[in-house]
Write an enzyme that holds these catalytic residues in place. Structure first.
Site, PDB file in Angstrom:
ATOM      1  N   HIS A   7      37.915  37.619  37.392  1.00 16.82           N
ATOM      2  CA  HIS A   7      36.696  38.322  37.787  1.00 16.82           C
ATOM      3  C   HIS A   7      36.625  39.716  37.179  1.00 16.82           C
ATOM      4  CE1 HIS A   7      39.469  39.624  41.098  1.00 16.82           C
ATOM      5  NE2 HIS A   7      38.847  40.793  40.958  1.00 16.82           N
ATOM      6  N   HIS A  79      37.486  47.271  37.763  1.00 11.73           N
ATOM      7  CA  HIS A  79      38.658  46.639  37.156  1.00 11.73           C
ATOM      8  C   HIS A  79      38.329  45.244  36.645  1.00 11.73           C
ATOM      9  CE1 HIS A  79      39.150  45.101  41.373  1.00 11.73           C
ATOM     10  NE2 HIS A  79      39.576  44.019  40.759  1.00 11.73           N
ATOM     11  N   GLU A 130      43.949  44.032  37.135  1.00 11.44           N
ATOM     12  CA  GLU A 130      44.512  43.294  38.264  1.00 11.44           C
ATOM     13  C   GLU A 130      45.053  41.985  37.717  1.00 11.44           C
ATOM     14  OE1 GLU A 130      43.285  41.500  42.660  1.00 11.44           O
ATOM     15  OE2 GLU A 130      41.688  42.017  41.248  1.00 11.44           O
TER      16      GLU A 130
END
Length: 134
Positions: A7, A79, A130
């Site tokens: 994502h 992010h 991440e």
């Protein structure tokens, strides 16, 4: 080492308005808000055919997203999340290469119920990364 893009996270100043924009204007499938107290955020996931968009909103005054929105009042990309098969092996490899793992280096459980780690943006061209174990 990294797999598919899981994502892209966008910090937003108004979670309801942002979710409505994706749902009503762009015609996307928008999930329900989900509080993540361990991360200090409320999230909404937008499902796309090839990935997801994660809308981030501060959960409490000490949320890291509150600080981000103070600097970026209109919101913005926060992010990128990539999938990894083994988060501990990925962490160890990255640390050996000199990358900084945030939060003491121990995985936390993320919004998908899977272990996640964050990598310092200064080590990745200014982008907070991440990693999520799949």
């Amino acid at each position: 080492m990294i797999g598919r893009l899981n994502h892209v996270a966008i910090a937003v100043p108004d979670l309801d308005a942002a979710a409505a924009q994706y749902r009503d204007t762009l015609g996307a499938s928008v999930g329900a808000p989900q509080d993540e107290p361990d991360h200090g955020v409320t999230v909404v996931f937008i499902e796309l055919p090839n990935t997801k968009i994660e809308l981030l909103y501060p959960l409490g005054d000490s949320s890291p997203i509150a600080g981000f929105l103070e600097k970026n009042p209109a919101g913005g990309i926060h992010h990128m999340c990539y999938e990894v098969d083994d988060i501990l092996a990925a962490r160890d490899r990255l640390k050996a290469e000199g990358a900084r793992v945030l939060g003491g280096g121990e995985p936390k459980i993320g919004a998908h119920g899977k272990p996640v780690l964050f990598l310092h943006p200064k080590d990745f061209n200014g982008c907070l990364i991440e990693l999520e174990q799949v």
